[in-house]
Design a protein around this motif. Structure first.
Motif, PDB file in Angstrom:
ATOM      1  N   ILE A   1       0.840  -1.208   0.000  1.00  8.02           N
ATOM      2  CA  ILE A   1       0.000   0.000   0.000  1.00  8.02           C
ATOM      3  C   ILE A   1       0.871   1.253   0.000  1.00  8.02           C
ATOM      4  CG2 ILE A   1      -1.641   1.353   1.374  1.00  8.02           C
ATOM      5  CD1 ILE A   1      -2.817  -1.439   2.273  1.00  8.02           C
ATOM      6  N   LEU A   2       1.915   1.277   0.829  1.00  3.21           N
ATOM      7  CA  LEU A   2       2.788   2.453   0.880  1.00  3.21           C
ATOM      8  C   LEU A   2       3.575   2.621  -0.420  1.00  3.21           C
ATOM      9  CD1 LEU A   2       4.005   2.278   4.598  1.00  3.21           C
ATOM     10  CD2 LEU A   2       2.341   3.870   3.595  1.00  3.21           C
ATOM     11  N   LYS A   3       3.961   1.509  -1.044  1.00  2.00           N
ATOM     12  CA  LYS A   3       4.651   1.590  -2.337  1.00  2.00           C
ATOM     13  C   LYS A   3       3.745   2.204  -3.400  1.00  2.00           C
ATOM     14  CE  LYS A   3       7.625  -1.838  -3.612  1.00  2.00           C
ATOM     15  NZ  LYS A   3       8.064  -3.233  -3.832  1.00  2.00           N
ATOM     16  N   LYS A   4       2.472   1.822  -3.377  1.00  2.00           N
ATOM     17  CA  LYS A   4       1.523   2.383  -4.345  1.00  2.00           C
ATOM     18  C   LYS A   4       1.365   3.890  -4.154  1.00  2.00           C
ATOM     19  CE  LYS A   4      -1.063  -1.810  -5.216  1.00  2.00           C
ATOM     20  NZ  LYS A   4      -2.267  -2.582  -4.972  1.00  2.00           N
ATOM     21  N   ARG A   5       1.564   4.369  -2.936  1.00  2.00           N
ATOM     22  CA  ARG A   5       1.501   5.806  -2.652  1.00  2.00           C
ATOM     23  C   ARG A   5       2.822   6.486  -2.985  1.00  2.00           C
ATOM     24  NH1 ARG A   5      -2.391   8.122  -0.347  1.00  2.00           N
ATOM     25  NH2 ARG A   5      -1.040   9.830   0.271  1.00  2.00           N
ATOM     26  N   ARG A   6       3.783   5.690  -3.452  1.00  2.00           N
ATOM     27  CA  ARG A   6       5.148   6.171  -3.748  1.00  2.00           C
ATOM     28  C   ARG A   6       5.843   6.681  -2.483  1.00  2.00           C
ATOM     29  NH1 ARG A   6       2.255   7.336  -8.456  1.00  2.00           N
ATOM     30  NH2 ARG A   6       3.226   6.532 -10.350  1.00  2.00           N
ATOM     31  N   THR A   7       5.546   6.023  -1.369  1.00  2.00           N
ATOM     32  CA  THR A   7       6.186   6.351  -0.091  1.00  2.00           C
ATOM     33  C   THR A   7       6.699   5.066   0.556  1.00  2.00           C
ATOM     34  OG1 THR A   7       4.074   6.226   1.090  1.00  2.00           O
ATOM     35  CG2 THR A   7       4.769   8.405   0.297  1.00  2.00           C
ATOM     36  N   GLU A   8       7.474   4.304  -0.216  1.00  2.00           N
ATOM     37  CA  GLU A   8       7.965   3.015   0.265  1.00  2.00           C
ATOM     38  C   GLU A   8       8.845   3.196   1.502  1.00  2.00           C
ATOM     39  OE1 GLU A   8      10.447  -0.856  -1.388  1.00  2.00           O
ATOM     40  OE2 GLU A   8       9.964   0.779  -2.744  1.00  2.00           O
TER      41      GLU A   8
ATOM     42  N   HIS B   1      -0.986   8.186   6.561  1.00  2.00           N
ATOM     43  CA  HIS B   1      -1.018   7.196   5.484  1.00  2.00           C
ATOM     44  C   HIS B   1      -0.553   5.821   5.975  1.00  2.00           C
ATOM     45  CE1 HIS B   1      -0.677  10.872   2.709  1.00  2.00           C
ATOM     46  NE2 HIS B   1      -1.952  10.557   2.892  1.00  2.00           N
TER      47      HIS B   1
ATOM     48  N   ARG C   1      -3.389   4.318   7.959  1.00  2.24           N
ATOM     49  CA  ARG C   1      -4.444   3.860   7.041  1.00  2.24           C
ATOM     50  C   ARG C   1      -4.016   2.570   6.338  1.00  2.24           C
ATOM     51  NH1 ARG C   1      -9.494   2.798   5.989  1.00  2.24           N
ATOM     52  NH2 ARG C   1     -10.060   3.107   3.821  1.00  2.24           N
ATOM     53  N   ALA C   2      -2.753   2.475   5.959  1.00  2.00           N
ATOM     54  CA  ALA C   2      -2.250   1.252   5.326  1.00  2.00           C
ATOM     55  C   ALA C   2      -2.369   0.069   6.285  1.00  2.00           C
ATOM     56  CB  ALA C   2      -0.801   1.446   4.879  1.00  2.00           C
TER      57      ALA C   2
END
Length: 148
Positions: free
Chosen positions: A69-76, A114, A117-118
């Motif tokens: 989920i965090l990778k999809k937000r571009r916040t890996e 975020h 939420r993830a």
């Protein structure tokens, strides 16, 4: 448990298949063919117990989802660690009755809102291990967010 009964397994679609081999005492080795296996020890002398494996599966399942989920937000995240605390019933069987998942996520771009939420989505929507456990069993979570 009302449907637990002897059977042949022919009515079970083989989405996942593992083998388990007994190594004496209360020690076993389990896993999928072609990949490394893991050991379990009912006495926790030489390996984690089956209950440890269960709560590890819950942690791993939710962690995969959180990272995705965090990778999809571009916040890996640059790191993710967890401590899982499980409470067990006093009587037999000593089933798991409560679980707390404490996440420690490191990442300079990860925002607390975020990440929380993830975690919520992982635990309540996406994790197939959680969904396979008793829905009445409380699972709580917390987050320690560290800068990258």
């Amino acid at each position: 448990m009302t449907h637990d009964a002897p059977g042949t397994g022919e009515n079970v679609r083989a989405d996942n298949t593992i083998s388990l081999i007994w190594h004496g005492d209360r020690r076993f080795e389990a896993g999928r063919a072609g990949v490394p296996t893991f050991r379990m020890d009912g006495d926790t002398k030489t390996a984690s117990s089956p209950v440890d494996a269960l709560i590890s599966a819950l942690a791993g399942c939710t962690a995969v989802d959180v990272v995705d989920i965090l990778k999809k937000r571009r916040t890996e995240p640059s790191a993710l660690e967890m401590i899982v605390t499980a409470e067990r019933a006093e009587g037999t069987p000593r089933r798991v009755t409560k679980v707390h998942l404490a996440y420690r996520i490191t990442g300079s771009a990860v925002e607390r809102e975020h990440a929380m939420r993830a975690i919520e989505l992982a635990v309540t929507k996406y994790c197939s291990v959680r969904d396979s456990l008793d829905p009445e069993m409380p699972v709580t979570w917390s987050l320690e967010l560290l800068p990258g």
